[in-house]
Write an enzyme that holds these catalytic residues in place. Structure first.
Site, PDB file in Angstrom:
ATOM      1  CG  ASN A 426     -12.161   1.566   7.402  1.00  0.00           C
ATOM      2  OD1 ASN A 426     -11.369   0.586   7.615  1.00  0.00           O
ATOM      3  ND2 ASN A 426     -12.061   2.560   6.470  1.00  0.00           N
ATOM      4  CD  GLU A 427      -8.109   3.418   6.969  1.00  0.00           C
ATOM      5  OE1 GLU A 427      -7.371   2.422   6.598  1.00  0.00           O
ATOM      6  OE2 GLU A 427      -8.376   4.477   6.367  1.00  0.00           O
ATOM      7  CG  ASN A 428     -14.223   6.995  10.949  1.00  0.00           C
ATOM      8  OD1 ASN A 428     -13.425   7.111  10.159  1.00  0.00           O
ATOM      9  ND2 ASN A 428     -15.342   6.938  11.321  1.00  0.00           N
ATOM     10  CB  SER A 473     -10.641  -1.917  11.859  1.00  0.00           C
ATOM     11  OG  SER A 473      -9.695  -2.592  11.101  1.00  0.00           O
TER      12      SER A 473
END
Length: 820
Positions: A426-428, A473
Site C-alpha cells: 500500500n502506497e510504498n 496500490s
C-alpha cells in the site's frame, strides 16, 4: 489420527513492571488475547478507547511481558508431540519446563515446536516472554539503518501489525500477547505439513489442484509408504507418497460444477473438499484437511487500450465494475473480533451493495472466519501483503521473515474463492516516487522494491499460480510510468480531502480507484459512549483526541466551503460533516461509474473502524451506520441513475451491473423548489444493456435554469430517481423544512412516515438519537412537496411523534442552510 488439545486455560500474566508498584505480581490472562485486554479485565487500566486514556496506557507497549501456563501431558515414545502457536505478537521467547525451545519475531506466522522429549506427565510449565516492540525496533534500526516511515514507530522494521503504532484513524496501542490459539498436537508416523489447494474452471469443469507435503516421524526412510486421497463433488483421487519422499501433486476434475459468483451476479455454491493422509499399509487415517471450495475463474486484465492500459477484474469471463471498500483491522485488539462480528460487518458491507473488500496492508491477514464468511456471501476479497506507507529493509532477518510469512498465509488463504488478487503493498512505490524518500534512501540501499517486484510475485507464482498478483496500490504497471497515473493501473485520489474540495473528483477518470475517501465523526451515540467532555465540542479534549488526521478538523470545515454553511453548534457540526462525507463519496462514485467504459472500480476508503474516531469509515467502531453507509448503498446500487455533466450540457446516465438489460421509460422535469414544473420531457424507452453505462442527453430546456438558486432537475427511470441542482446548497434557496410526521408500530420497531410540505433535501433520521441500538433502513432521502417517505426503525424502545424532533432526530440540508 492427529489429536489436538487447546491450551487456552490456566494462563497468568506477569506484571513485574518497574515504576508500577501498584500492579499485582500476576493477573489472570485470557488466551487468545493480549496484555491490554488482560489488564483491562482486571481493572488495572482505564479503557484505552475512552476519552484520552490512550495516552495513560502508552507505557504498556514499552514493557516486556511474560505469560505462564501449567498443563499435564502424557509422554509417549511412539508419538511426536508439538506445541503449535497460530499467532504470537510479536518478539517472543518460549520456554518449557525451564528450557528455551524457540524464539519468534513475526506476528503473522504460525510456529511449531517439537517437545516430544521435554514433556512431563504432570506439571509442565510453559512460559512465553514478550519483548517490547519499541526496544526491539530500536535494535533493528541500529541494524538496518533508518528507513522512511509515514507514521511513528518501528512498524516497518519488524513483522507486526503496523497500525499498532498509530495511524491517521488509529490510536497508538502497541500490543503483545498470544493473539491466536495455542495447542498441543500429537501424531504418529506422519502428518500433513503443508497443503496447497487451488480451484478454478477448465471449460465447463471444475479443476482442483492439490499439492501436499508431509512430515514424517523419525527417519523418513523407515516410515513406509503413505497415501493421500482427495474427494470433492463425488470425485475421489488417490496418490501414493513413497517411503523416502514427502511431496505429492495432483489434480481432481469435477464435471460441470455449479459456479461461484460475486453476490450481485449469482449464487455461491460451495463444495466440501477433504484431503486425507493414510498409512500406506493399514489405511489408518493419520491426518486430514477439510475446506469449502468454490469453482470460479479470475484474471486481472491489464492490457493496453485506447485510454492507456486496463485494470479490470474478470470473474468467470465477466469483466466487473468493482464497488468496493477498504477494510482495516476491526479492533486494535484483533483477538476480540469474533466470527459473529466478522459476519455482521460483512453482512453490512453486502447490504451497502459493496462487492469487494480490500484487506489493507497496514493491518493483518484476517483470521479464517473472515474469508469463510466472504466465501459464503459472495464478497470478493483483495488481499494486500503487509507493507504500508513506509520503506522496508530487504536484508536479513526481515527478508527471511517476509518469505516465511508469505508462504504461511498464501497456503492458508488460497483455497478461498472470494480471494481474487494478491497486492504487493500500500502506497510504498508511490511514497518512494513522490513523498521525498529518494534523497533519504542512500544509493544501493533497499527500501522494499525487491519484495514487490521479485520475492512476492515469485512466491505467488510458485504457490498460487491461478490467482493474479499485482505489485502495489497505487501502481501503473511499470516503473517507467509514475505510479499514480490516471490512465494505467490502480490509483489513489488523496489531493481531494487533503488539499481540495470534493468537486475535484470530476477531474479524474481513473482506470481503477483503489483508495479515495472523506472524513466525518462517528455517530452521536458512539461519540457519547467514548467521550465524556462537558460540553462536547469539535475541539474539546476528548473529541479532538479522537481525531488522528493531521489538521483533520480544519479539513472538515474547509471541505464544507462552497457546499454548506459553516456550522455554529456541535449538533450542526456533527450533522454537516457527516452529510458532507456522504455527499462527497456519492459524488465520486457516481462520477466514476458513469464512465464505466474507462473506469472499472471504485474502492472507498474505508468501510470500518478499529476504535471510536473521526475517520473515513462508513460503519463506525460500534457497528453503527453513518450517513456514508447509506450514500454508498445508493451510489453502488447495481442499477444506478445519475445526472452528470457531459459535453454540451447535462446527461442522465443509467448504469447497469445486473445480468439482465434495463429497459424503461425515462422522464424528467425542471422545477422550482416549491414544486412548480417549468419544463418536462419523456422518452418512451431507454435501453441500458447489462454491464453498461448509457447516457441520455437532457433537453436544453431541462438542462438550463432561469433562476439557478431556486430550481432543480428530477429524472425518473422506472423506480430509480436522480436529482441535479444548478448551484450548491450554500447558494440554493432551500426553504425552512416543513413536514408532517406519523409514527406507527410495526414488527421489530416503528414506521415513521414523513410527508413533505416543503422540499426536503437529503432527509436523515438519526436513529441512534432515539435509542443507541436503533437502526433505520434508509437515509439521505429527497422529497418534493407532497411526497411521503416511510422510515422503518428497528428498536425495542417505545417511540412516538414527540420523539421525532426536527433538527435533532430528523435532519436535512434545509436545517443547515435555512438556519444560516
Amino acid at each position: 489420527m492427529i489429536s489436538k488439545t487447546d491450551l487456552h486455560t490456566g494462563w497468568t500474566l506477569n506484571c513485574n513492571v518497574a515504576g508500577k508498584p501498584d500492579l499485582p505480581k500476576a493477573v489472570p490472562a485470557h488466551v487468545p488475547g493480549c496484555v491490554h485486554l488482560d489488564l483491562l479485565a482486571s481493572r488495572l487500566i482505564p479503557d484505552p478507547y475512552v476519552d484520552v486514556n490512550e495516552i495513560t496506557n502508552d507505557w504498556i507497549g514499552r514493557e516486556d511481558w511474560t505469560y505462564h501456563c501449567g498443563f499435564d501431558a502424557s509422554p509417549d515414545a511412539d508419538l511426536v508431540q508439538e506445541l503449535v502457536f497460530d499467532g504470537l505478537d510479536t518478539v517472543a521467547t518460549i520456554s518449557l519446563n525451564g528450557e528455551e525451545i524457540g524464539q519468534t519475531f513475526n506476528m503473522h506466522r504460525t510456529y511449531r515446536f517439537d517437545v516430544s522429549d521435554r514433556l512431563k506427565a504432570e506439571g509442565n510449565e510453559l512460559v512465553v516472554t514478550f519483548r517490547s516492540a519499541y526496544a526491539y525496533g530500536g535494535e533493528m534500526e541500529a541494524h538496518y539503518g533508518y528507513r522512511p516511515n509515514n507514521y511513528p514507530g518501528p512498524g516497518n522494521l519488524m513483522r507486526k501489525m503496523a497500525c499498532n503504532f498509530g495511524w491517521d484513524w488509529g490510536p497508538t496501542l502497541v500490543t503483545a500477547g498470544i493473539w491466536k490459539p495455542v495447542r498441543l498436537e500429537r501424531w504418529a508416523k506422519a502428518r500433513l505439513a503443508e497443503t496447497l489447494v487451488s480451484a478454478t474452471l477448465a471449460g465447463g469443469d471444475g479443476l482442483v489442484t492439490v499439492r501436499a507435503r508431509i512430515a514424517r516421524a523419525g527417519d523418513a526412510g523407515d516410515a513406509g509408504d503413505c497415501r493421500i486421497t482427495a474427494s470433492i463433488g463425488g470425485v475421489m483421487h488417490s496418490e501414493i507418497v513413497a517411503a523416502g519422499s514427502d511431496e505429492v501433486s495432483f489434480q481432481v476434475r469435477v464435471p460441470s460444477p455449479q459456479i461461484w459468483w460475486p453476490h450481485h451476479l449469482g449464487a455461491q455454491p460451495l463444495y466440501p473438499l477433504r484431503v486425507e493422509l493414510l498409512d500406506g499399509k493399514s489405511d489408518e487415517l493419520l491426518d486430514d484437511y477439510v475446506k469449502q471450495i468454490g469453482f470460479r475463474s479470475v484474471r486481472l486484465d491489464t492490457s493496453p487500450d485506447a485510454h492507456g492500459s486496463a485494470f479490470t477484474f474478470v470473474i468467470n469471463d465477466v469483466p466487473l465494475f468493482v464497488c468496493g471498500a477498504n477494510w482495516i483491522p476491526d479492533d486494535c485488539f484483533p483477538s476480540r473480533v469474533t466470527a459473529e462480528r466478522y459476519a455482521s460487518r460483512i453482512d453490512e458491507a453486502k447490504a451497502a451493495n459493496i462487492n469487494l473488500l480490500r484487506v489493507w496492508g497496514g493491518g493483518i491477514f484476517e483470521r479464517d472466519e473472515f474469508y469463510e464468511e466472504c466465501d459464503r456471501v459472495g464478497m470478493l476479497v483483495w488481499q494486500d501483503f503487509l507493507f504500508a506507507c513506509a520503506s522496508y529493509p530487504e536484508e536479513e532477518p526481515l527478508r527471511g521473515e517476509v518469505e516465511a510469512e508469505v508462504r504461511d498465509n498464501v497456503a492458508r488463504l488460497m483455497p478461498h474463492p472470494s480471494l481474487i488478487v494478491w497486492n504487493g503493498n500500500n502506497e510504498n512505490i508511490w511514497g518512494f516516487d513522490e513523498w521525498g524518500w529518494r534523497p533519504i534512501i542512500k544509493d544501493g540501499e533497499s527500501w522494499g522494491l525487491g519484495y514487490y517486484l521479485d520475492i512476492l510475485p515469485r512466491l505467488c507464482a510458485e504457490l498460487d499460480p491461478d490467482r493474479p498478483y499485482y505489485p502495489g496500490s497505487p501502481y501503473s504497471g511499470t516503473m517507467e510510468i509514475e505510479p499514480n497515473a490516471d490512465a494505467h493501473g490502480c490509483k489513489h485520489i488523496w489531493d481531494v480531502w487533503n488539499d481540495v474540495g470534493y468537486e475535484i473528483y470530476r477531474n479524474y477518470i481513473p482506470r481503477f480507484c483503489s483508495e479515495f475517501g472523506w472524513q466525518a465523526p462517528p455517530n452521536w451515540a458512539t461519540l457519547e459512549e467514548s467521550v465524556h467532555d462537558a460540553p462536547l465540542t469539535p475541539v474539546s479534549n476528548g473529541v479532538f483526541h479522537h481525531q488522528k488526521a493531521t489538521q483533520g478538523n480544519d479539513k472538515l470545515i474547509r471541505g464544507l466551503a462552497g457546499h454548506l454553511p459553516e456550522p455554529r453548534t456541535m449538533d450542526d457540526w456533527h450533522f454537516a460533516t457527516q452529510l458532507n462525507q456522504a455527499r462527497a463519496i456519492r459524488f465520486a462514485v457516481e462520477h466514476m461509474r458513469s464512465h464505466r467504459d474507462i473506469c472499472k472500480g471504485a474502492v472507498v476508503w474505508q468501510f470500518n473502524d478499529c476504535w471510536p474516531v473521526t475517520s473515513w469509515a462508513a460503519l463506525d467502531s460500534a457497528g453503527r451506520r453513518k450517513p456514508l453507509w447509506y450514500a454508498m448503498r445508493q451510489a453502488f446500487d447495481p442499477r444506478l441513475l445519475t445526472i452528470q455533466p457531459r459535453e454540451g450540457g447535462l446527461a442522465a446516465v443509467a448504469v447497469n451491473e445486473r445480468t439482465l438489460f434495463w429497459r424503461a421509460k425515462i422522464s424528467g422535469k425542471r422545477l422550482r423548489l416549491d414544486g412548480t414544473v417549468l419544463a418536462e420531457f419523456e422518452f418512451w424507452r431507454l435501453l441500458c444493456d447489462r454491464f453498461e453505462a448509457k447516457a441520455f442527453t437532457l433537453p436544453q430546456d431541462i438542462a438550463t435554469a432561469d433562476d439557478p438558486g431556486n430550481e432543480m432537475v428530477v429524472v425518473d427511470m422506472l423506480d430509480r430517481r436522480a436529482f441535479h441542482y444548478f448551484v450548491e446548497d450554500i447558494d440554493l434557496k432551500l426553504p425552512k423544512p416543513e413536514m408532517r410526521i406519523e409514527v406507527s408500530k410495526r414488527e421489530g420497531g416503528y414506521a415513521v412516515a414523513v410527508t413533505a410540505v416543503s422540499l426536503l433535501k437529503d432527509l436523515c433520521l438519526m436513529a441512534d438519537r432515539l435509542d443507541p441500538d436503533a437502526v433505520v433502513d434508509t437515509m439521505l432521502i429527497t422529497l418534493l412537496p407532497g411526497e411521503t417517505h416511510v422510515f422503518e426503525v428497528d428498536t425495542p424502545a417505545a417511540i412516538g411523534v414527540a420523539d421525532i424532533v426536527v433538527g435533532t432526530v430528523l435532519r436535512s440540508a434545509n436545517d443547515l442552510v435555512s438556519a444560516a
